[in-house]
Design an enzyme around this catalytic site. Structure first.
Site, mmCIF file in Angstrom:
data_model
loop_
_atom_site.group_PDB
_atom_site.id
_atom_site.type_symbol
_atom_site.label_atom_id
_atom_site.label_comp_id
_atom_site.label_asym_id
_atom_site.label_seq_id
_atom_site.Cartn_x
_atom_site.Cartn_y
_atom_site.Cartn_z
ATOM 1 N N SER A 20 0.835 -1.207 0.000
ATOM 2 C CA SER A 20 0.000 0.000 0.000
ATOM 3 C C SER A 20 0.866 1.252 0.000
ATOM 4 O O SER A 20 0.363 2.360 -0.039
ATOM 5 C CB SER A 20 -0.937 0.017 1.218
ATOM 6 O OG SER A 20 -0.195 -0.111 2.422
ATOM 7 N N ASN A 107 -2.482 -2.105 13.367
ATOM 8 C CA ASN A 107 -3.935 -1.909 13.335
ATOM 9 C C ASN A 107 -4.364 -0.627 14.042
ATOM 10 O O ASN A 107 -5.206 0.116 13.530
ATOM 11 C CB ASN A 107 -4.639 -3.117 13.948
ATOM 12 C CG ASN A 107 -4.383 -4.385 13.156
ATOM 13 O OD1 ASN A 107 -3.761 -4.336 12.090
ATOM 14 N ND2 ASN A 107 -4.835 -5.518 13.661
ATOM 15 N N THR A 152 -38.651 25.947 -12.370
ATOM 16 C CA THR A 152 -38.966 24.624 -11.834
ATOM 17 C C THR A 152 -39.196 23.767 -13.070
ATOM 18 O O THR A 152 -39.706 24.269 -14.082
ATOM 19 C CB THR A 152 -40.235 24.626 -10.953
ATOM 20 O OG1 THR A 152 -41.344 25.018 -11.759
ATOM 21 C CG2 THR A 152 -40.103 25.571 -9.765
ATOM 22 N N HIS A 153 -38.801 22.522 -13.017
ATOM 23 C CA HIS A 153 -38.874 21.629 -14.199
ATOM 24 C C HIS A 153 -38.106 22.218 -15.387
ATOM 25 O O HIS A 153 -38.423 21.919 -16.532
ATOM 26 C CB HIS A 153 -40.319 21.367 -14.629
ATOM 27 C CG HIS A 153 -41.237 21.034 -13.497
ATOM 28 N ND1 HIS A 153 -41.517 19.735 -13.126
ATOM 29 C CD2 HIS A 153 -41.918 21.830 -12.635
ATOM 30 C CE1 HIS A 153 -42.351 19.750 -12.091
ATOM 31 N NE2 HIS A 153 -42.606 21.006 -11.766
ATOM 32 N N SER A 274 -12.396 24.576 -28.492
ATOM 33 C CA SER A 274 -12.598 23.299 -29.166
ATOM 34 C C SER A 274 -11.475 23.123 -30.160
ATOM 35 O O SER A 274 -11.017 24.081 -30.777
ATOM 36 C CB SER A 274 -13.947 23.312 -29.884
ATOM 37 O OG SER A 274 -13.941 22.380 -30.946
ATOM 38 N N LYS A 280 -16.062 27.967 -30.271
ATOM 39 C CA LYS A 280 -16.473 27.395 -28.980
ATOM 40 C C LYS A 280 -15.725 27.972 -27.788
ATOM 41 O O LYS A 280 -14.547 28.285 -27.855
ATOM 42 C CB LYS A 280 -16.272 25.862 -28.984
ATOM 43 C CG LYS A 280 -17.213 25.109 -29.883
ATOM 44 C CD LYS A 280 -18.683 25.250 -29.500
ATOM 45 C CE LYS A 280 -19.028 24.429 -28.288
ATOM 46 N NZ LYS A 280 -18.966 22.993 -28.554
ATOM 47 N N ASN A 282 -15.973 26.632 -23.930
ATOM 48 C CA ASN A 282 -16.680 25.597 -23.165
ATOM 49 C C ASN A 282 -16.517 25.740 -21.650
ATOM 50 O O ASN A 282 -15.431 26.048 -21.170
ATOM 51 C CB ASN A 282 -16.180 24.215 -23.592
ATOM 52 C CG ASN A 282 -16.487 23.919 -25.056
ATOM 53 O OD1 ASN A 282 -17.499 24.369 -25.576
ATOM 54 N ND2 ASN A 282 -15.600 23.196 -25.712
ATOM 55 N N GLU A 287 -18.350 21.246 -16.196
ATOM 56 C CA GLU A 287 -18.598 19.895 -16.718
ATOM 57 C C GLU A 287 -17.750 18.853 -15.991
ATOM 58 O O GLU A 287 -18.220 17.768 -15.644
ATOM 59 C CB GLU A 287 -18.299 19.845 -18.216
ATOM 60 C CG GLU A 287 -19.284 20.641 -19.045
ATOM 61 C CD GLU A 287 -18.818 20.737 -20.481
ATOM 62 O OE1 GLU A 287 -19.099 19.808 -21.251
ATOM 63 O OE2 GLU A 287 -18.141 21.726 -20.830
ATOM 64 N N TYR A 314 -10.033 -6.035 12.795
ATOM 65 C CA TYR A 314 -9.292 -5.597 11.615
ATOM 66 C C TYR A 314 -9.220 -6.724 10.603
ATOM 67 O O TYR A 314 -8.989 -7.885 10.946
ATOM 68 C CB TYR A 314 -7.859 -5.144 11.977
ATOM 69 C CG TYR A 314 -7.073 -4.721 10.747
ATOM 70 C CD1 TYR A 314 -7.177 -3.437 10.247
ATOM 71 C CD2 TYR A 314 -6.293 -5.646 10.050
ATOM 72 C CE1 TYR A 314 -6.498 -3.049 9.084
ATOM 73 C CE2 TYR A 314 -5.616 -5.276 8.894
ATOM 74 C CZ TYR A 314 -5.727 -3.962 8.415
ATOM 75 O OH TYR A 314 -5.069 -3.603 7.268
ATOM 76 N N GLN A 319 -7.486 -2.086 4.221
ATOM 77 C CA GLN A 319 -6.481 -1.306 3.508
ATOM 78 C C GLN A 319 -7.103 -0.612 2.296
ATOM 79 O O GLN A 319 -6.595 0.401 1.819
ATOM 80 C CB GLN A 319 -5.335 -2.233 3.073
ATOM 81 C CG GLN A 319 -4.213 -1.542 2.341
ATOM 82 C CD GLN A 319 -3.006 -2.448 2.210
ATOM 83 O OE1 GLN A 319 -2.392 -2.843 3.189
ATOM 84 N NE2 GLN A 319 -2.673 -2.817 0.981
ATOM 85 N N LYS A 322 -8.216 3.416 1.822
ATOM 86 C CA LYS A 322 -7.418 4.611 1.589
ATOM 87 C C LYS A 322 -7.637 5.267 0.237
ATOM 88 O O LYS A 322 -7.807 6.488 0.148
ATOM 89 C CB LYS A 322 -5.943 4.299 1.797
ATOM 90 C CG LYS A 322 -5.628 4.257 3.266
ATOM 91 C CD LYS A 322 -4.281 3.694 3.569
ATOM 92 C CE LYS A 322 -4.332 3.032 4.912
ATOM 93 N NZ LYS A 322 -5.251 1.850 4.954
#
Ligand code: ARG
Length: 454
Positions: A20, A107, A152-153, A274, A280, A282, A287, A314, A319, A322
């Site tokens: 690890s 541990n 709304t919607h 782009s 463009k 963006n 996003e 444990y 492990q 993480k």
């Protein structure tokens, strides 16, 4: 690595499967901090001399400096951060180093390291959440007179101040801050001293260790202490919600920056072009933030799934806590920082907002309220205005173009002053209940937030 009961070397395949260090190396600072505190308890118990303690502390600090400078070589065969540091310490100072792991297990050591790490990260994340609140409040403040359609919607609903919309996110982030602060309390408990599962026959002063590491509380059950990752789940859940809020804000930003809305312009520094279409610009920050939210939610599910089948206490499965934890912390921190930067350079387009909010249909509810104020039951008023809307659709006109005669064919309650329903300033001023966007309310909320964030 293991001497004693093992006669054969660990298979190379297992070594690379079980290591690890490639990701938990970043716990080095907390591992060293924890070991230094542990050595104080060893000294107090008479298990190491004052001189040995000094060797341990100096040795650990030296290792820390090398890691910080990027000069330390981590070894995969030493599996994790705990073994890497301990082995190097013993190599450097001999016996004193070999005494460090007395009355300690990896541990309780790893449980300590993650708690120390997450406690720091709670503070860093809270700072960033505040910064984002500040960026939102400043954007709201710079454009405090702008009114936009609220949706709304994703259909135009009623007019709201742009600031009111932004302050909705400030409220969400305030709750996020509350969740982070709340789970920090349960992170902030000392597990060290729990040993592998059942403490130790060598009894150390846990209160001293807690004091040195700034823990106001100590775990009270050694089995719980080494198997508990609830606190990490809690933070991942809080971060999943932070990311979800950011994702919704992203969606608003993306819509607002489109040619269809044009409510905002994001600075060049926080947009991209782009490779094909020269025109463009963006909204990649938004996003990507929306996209990364999937990972952050996935990390929560990942950790819950890891834990759900584990018997006490444990298990090596743990492990696997993480990488999702690190990933959520890193991802959310990066998104918060870049989002605040983007908002700082964002401008609202007054003309486009004014054009959108000039849609008189946004005030249809106000006409129904007008009738209610003249004694018409709301349900009937709703139907009457619905018919007025239908009439407009049929004629291809807007509500203000209906004549008083038109209105009166729908309800005798209409008077000449119905025209006043379509005055936006009056309509906004009328929304003065607690939490509603009258100009006075919005100004008061802006003032409240500016004060609490300063
Ligand atoms: N690298 C391990 C982890 O992250 C440390 C604890 C290992 N304990 C053990 N008994 N093998 O969980």
């Amino acid at each position: 690595m293991w001497k004693g009961r093992f006669k054969e070397q660990t298979a190379a395949l297992l070594q690379s499967f079980s290591e690890s260090i490639s990701f938990d190396w970043r716990l080095w600072r907390h591992d060293i901090e924890g070991s230094i505190a542990h050595s104080a308890a060893l000294e107090k118990a008479g298990l190491i001399s004052k001189k040995e303690r000094a060797q341990i502390v100096a040795g650990l600090r030296g290792i820390g400096e090398e890691i910080a400078a990027g000069k330390f070589r981590f070894k995969t065969e030493l599996e994790d951060i705990h073994m890497n540091i301990e082995a190097e310490l013993t190599k450097r100072i001999g016996d004193a180093g070999a005494k460090l792991h007395t009355a300690r297990s990896r541990n309780d050591q790893v449980a300590l390291d993650i708690r120390l790490y997450l406690r720091d990260e709670c503070d860093a994340i809270s700072e960033l959440l505040r910064d984002l609140q500040r960026a939102l409040v400043e954007l709201a403040e710079r454009n405090r007179d702008i009114i936009i359609p609220g949706y709304t919607h994703l259909q135009r609903a009623q007019p709201v101040y742009f600031a009111h919309h932004l302050l909705a996110y400030v409220e969400m982030i305030e709750r996020d801050l509350g969740r982070v602060a709340d789970c920090r309390k349960r992170i902030n408990v000392l597990p060290l001293g729990s040993g592998a599962i059942a403490g130790s026959t060598i009894v150390l002063d846990r209160k001293l260790v807690a004091k040195l590491l700034g823990f106001p509380a100590i775990t009270q059950n050694s089995m719980d202490a080494v198997s508990d990752r609830d606190f990490a789940v809690e933070l991942l859940a809080a971060l999943a919600l932070v990311a979800t809020h950011l994702s919704r804000l992203s969606e608003d930003v993306i819509l607002w920056a489109s040619s269809e809305f044009k409510f905002i312009t994001i600075s060049d520094a926080y947009t991209t072009g782009s490779s094909l279409m020269p025109q463009k610009k963006n909204p990649d920050v938004a996003e990507l933030t929306r996209g990364k939210t999937g990972r952050v939610i996935g990390n929560l599910v990942s950790l819950l799934t890891t834990l759900k089948g584990l018997p006490m206490t444990y298990n090596r499965d743990m492990q696997e806590d993480k990488e999702p934890v690190f990933d959520s912390v890193d991802t959310v921190k990066a998104a918060l920082a870049v989002f605040a930067g983007m908002l700082d350079g964002t401008k609202a387009n007054a003309a486009a907002c004014a054009a959108a909010v000039a849609d008189p249909m946004l005030l249809a509810t106000d006409v129904a309220d007008y009738l209610v104020n003249r004694g018409v039951p709301f349900r009937s008023a709703h139907e009457v205005v619905g018919k007025a809307v239908a009439l407009c659709t049929q004629r291809g006109c807007d509500l203000p173009q209906l004549t008083l005669a038109d209105w009166r064919t729908l309800s005798p309650a209409f008077e000449k002053d119905v025209a006043r329903c379509f005055d936006l300033a009056t309509a906004m001023a009328a929304r003065k209940g607690i939490g509603a966007p009258s100009p006075k309310n919005v100004a008061a909320q802006l003032a409240r937030w500016k004060k609490s964030l300063s």
